[in-house]
Design a protein around this motif. Structure first.
Motif, PDB file in Angstrom:
ATOM      1  N   ASN A  69       0.843  -1.187   0.000  1.00 31.48           N
ATOM      2  CA  ASN A  69       0.000   0.000   0.000  1.00 31.48           C
ATOM      3  C   ASN A  69       0.880   1.240   0.000  1.00 31.48           C
ATOM      4  N   LEU A  70       0.278   2.374  -0.304  1.00 31.21           N
ATOM      5  CA  LEU A  70       0.946   3.660  -0.138  1.00 31.21           C
ATOM      6  C   LEU A  70       0.180   4.447   0.918  1.00 31.21           C
ATOM      7  N   SER A  71       0.807   4.702   2.048  1.00 30.87           N
ATOM      8  CA  SER A  71       0.184   5.509   3.088  1.00 30.87           C
ATOM      9  C   SER A  71       0.390   6.985   2.758  1.00 30.87           C
ATOM     10  N   LYS A  72      -0.266   7.867   3.512  1.00 35.62           N
ATOM     11  CA  LYS A  72      -0.065   9.298   3.310  1.00 35.62           C
ATOM     12  C   LYS A  72       1.404   9.659   3.506  1.00 35.62           C
ATOM     13  N   ALA A  73       2.044   9.072   4.512  1.00 35.22           N
ATOM     14  CA  ALA A  73       3.453   9.376   4.770  1.00 35.22           C
ATOM     15  C   ALA A  73       4.333   8.947   3.599  1.00 35.22           C
ATOM     16  N   GLU A  74       4.034   7.774   3.021  1.00 35.56           N
ATOM     17  CA  GLU A  74       4.823   7.302   1.887  1.00 35.56           C
ATOM     18  C   GLU A  74       4.589   8.159   0.648  1.00 35.56           C
ATOM     19  N   LEU A  75       3.327   8.575   0.438  1.00 44.29           N
ATOM     20  CA  LEU A  75       3.035   9.463  -0.688  1.00 44.29           C
ATOM     21  C   LEU A  75       3.701  10.823  -0.499  1.00 44.29           C
ATOM     22  N   ASP A  76       3.688  11.324   0.724  1.00 40.25           N
ATOM     23  CA  ASP A  76       4.345  12.601   1.005  1.00 40.25           C
ATOM     24  C   ASP A  76       5.843  12.511   0.733  1.00 40.25           C
ATOM     25  N   THR A  77       6.439  11.357   1.044  1.00 35.64           N
ATOM     26  CA  THR A  77       7.864  11.167   0.777  1.00 35.64           C
ATOM     27  C   THR A  77       8.140  11.199  -0.720  1.00 35.64           C
ATOM     28  N   LEU A  78       7.271  10.548  -1.500  1.00 36.23           N
ATOM     29  CA  LEU A  78       7.423  10.569  -2.950  1.00 36.23           C
ATOM     30  C   LEU A  78       7.284  11.993  -3.494  1.00 36.23           C
ATOM     31  N   LYS A  79       6.390  12.749  -2.897  1.00 30.50           N
ATOM     32  CA  LYS A  79       6.072  14.088  -3.375  1.00 30.50           C
ATOM     33  C   LYS A  79       7.102  15.132  -2.945  1.00 30.50           C
ATOM     34  N   ALA A  80       7.824  14.882  -1.871  1.00 25.64           N
ATOM     35  CA  ALA A  80       8.674  15.890  -1.228  1.00 25.64           C
ATOM     36  C   ALA A  80       9.647  16.537  -2.209  1.00 25.64           C
ATOM     37  N   ILE A  84      -2.413  15.088  -1.017  1.00 31.10           N
ATOM     38  CA  ILE A  84      -2.320  13.646  -0.792  1.00 31.10           C
ATOM     39  C   ILE A  84      -3.529  13.119  -0.035  1.00 31.10           C
ATOM     40  N   GLU A  85      -3.997  13.848   0.969  1.00 26.10           N
ATOM     41  CA  GLU A  85      -5.158  13.392   1.738  1.00 26.10           C
ATOM     42  C   GLU A  85      -6.392  13.313   0.840  1.00 26.10           C
ATOM     43  N   GLN A  86      -6.541  14.288  -0.056  1.00 24.70           N
ATOM     44  CA  GLN A  86      -7.690  14.283  -0.962  1.00 24.70           C
ATOM     45  C   GLN A  86      -7.620  13.106  -1.929  1.00 24.70           C
ATOM     46  N   ILE A  87      -6.398  12.819  -2.424  1.00 30.39           N
ATOM     47  CA  ILE A  87      -6.223  11.682  -3.325  1.00 30.39           C
ATOM     48  C   ILE A  87      -6.638  10.387  -2.633  1.00 30.39           C
ATOM     49  N   ILE A  88      -6.179  10.204  -1.393  1.00 32.19           N
ATOM     50  CA  ILE A  88      -6.519   8.987  -0.656  1.00 32.19           C
ATOM     51  C   ILE A  88      -8.021   8.912  -0.403  1.00 32.19           C
ATOM     52  N   ARG A  89      -8.636  10.042  -0.001  1.00 27.28           N
ATOM     53  CA  ARG A  89     -10.090  10.041   0.241  1.00 27.28           C
ATOM     54  C   ARG A  89     -10.856   9.659  -1.017  1.00 27.28           C
ATOM     55  N   SER A  90     -10.409  10.149  -2.167  1.00 23.83           N
ATOM     56  CA  SER A  90     -11.147   9.931  -3.408  1.00 23.83           C
ATOM     57  C   SER A  90     -11.033   8.509  -3.931  1.00 23.83           C
ATOM     58  N   PHE A  91      -9.870   7.869  -3.735  1.00 21.33           N
ATOM     59  CA  PHE A  91      -9.651   6.552  -4.331  1.00 21.33           C
ATOM     60  C   PHE A  91      -9.597   5.409  -3.323  1.00 21.33           C
ATOM     61  N   ASP A  92      -9.683   5.703  -2.047  1.00 22.65           N
ATOM     62  CA  ASP A  92      -9.574   4.678  -1.009  1.00 22.65           C
ATOM     63  C   ASP A  92     -10.890   3.913  -0.891  1.00 22.65           C
TER      64      ASP A  92
END
Length: 258
Positions: free
Chosen positions: A29-40, A48-56
């Motif tokens: 899985n990709l958690s918010k923390a992992e997505l934030d690391t990719l995005k940094a 990132i939170e909106q992406i997770i809410r929309s597709f989770d």
């Protein structure tokens, strides 16, 4: 959360690679923390939170490749431009203005670190996304062709280093039917082809399917560079906004108020 191991599309395979690369704790899985690391470190404003809410889909506040949209790679890929017919009839000033708009659109999406220049990494990400779009049947005759001036610094490209070309639509090409080609020309072509086939340097051309598979393999073997990951996350954010504009607007308002 299940993975998309059975997915066959090019885009799906790219997203699976993104999940594998960003999944630091190996839970698929990709958690918010992992997505934030990719995005940094990049200028994209992906929420990132909106992406997770929309597709989770299962509500576990993590994201797997099975929950990602099937093909966000064409979202606002090329930006606004005149269609081929209008461009062909336009005067020099109008063409120059349109070329500038197309180059500005290229930099708006490809300059992920916002320094006003395109690096090799950023250009490779752009090229890979355009090839993917073409392989998925989303390219068109009106798509621009970017040409780089011969004396340009390939590690530090500015807008002035680009020239814009246009493909000629296939229905505007005047192709002479084989039966109307003079016999002596056909014979000369046939003789040259036979001589080439008997040459030690001759290699049998790839079939259309072999050529396509070679292109697919090239896309899927392209490293997930920092610029490429940033582009994927930006397009995922755009896919969220396109799927739920009201939610995107609420998120933007909340960010402004905060």
């Amino acid at each position: 959360m299940s993975s998309a191991a059975g997915s066959s599309g090019i885009t799906s395979q790219i997203w699976q690679r993104l999940v594998r690369q960003g999944d630091t704790n190996s839970d698929n899985n990709l958690s918010k923390a992992e997505l934030d690391t990719l995005k940094a470190g990049f200028k994209d404003n992906a929420d990132i939170e909106q992406i997770i809410r929309s597709f989770d889909k299962d509500g576990d506040q993590n994201l797997s490749s099975s929950e990602l949209p099937s093909s966000p790679l064409d979202v606002e890929m090329l930006g606004p431009m005149l269609d081929w017919q209008e461009y062909g009839k336009a005067d020099a000033t109008t063409r120059s203005e349109d070329d500038k708009r197309v180059v500005d659109s290229l930099f708006a999406r490809a300059d992920v670190d916002g320094d006003g220049f395109l690096s090799k990494d950023e250009m490779e990400a752009e090229s890979t996304l355009r090839r993917t779009r073409s392989l998925e049947g989303k390219s068109a005759d009106s798509d621009p062709v970017y040409m780089i001036r011969p004396d340009a610094d390939r590690d530090h490209l500015s807008p002035e280093d680009f020239l814009v070309g246009r493909r000629i639509p296939s229905d505007r090409l005047k192709i002479i039917p084989p039966e109307k080609v003079p016999a002596e020309v056909r014979e000369a072509i046939q003789k040259a082809a036979e001589e080439w086939k008997s040459s030690p340097d001759y290699q049998k051309p790839l079939t259309a399917e072999e050529q396509r598979q070679k292109s697919v393999d090239g896309v899927l073997s392209t490293p997930l560079s920092a610029a490429y990951i940033s582009r994927l996350l930006s397009q995922l954010s755009a896919a969220v906004a396109k799927a739920d504009p009201a939610n995107a607007l609420r998120s933007s308002d909340e960010g402004t108020k905060a």
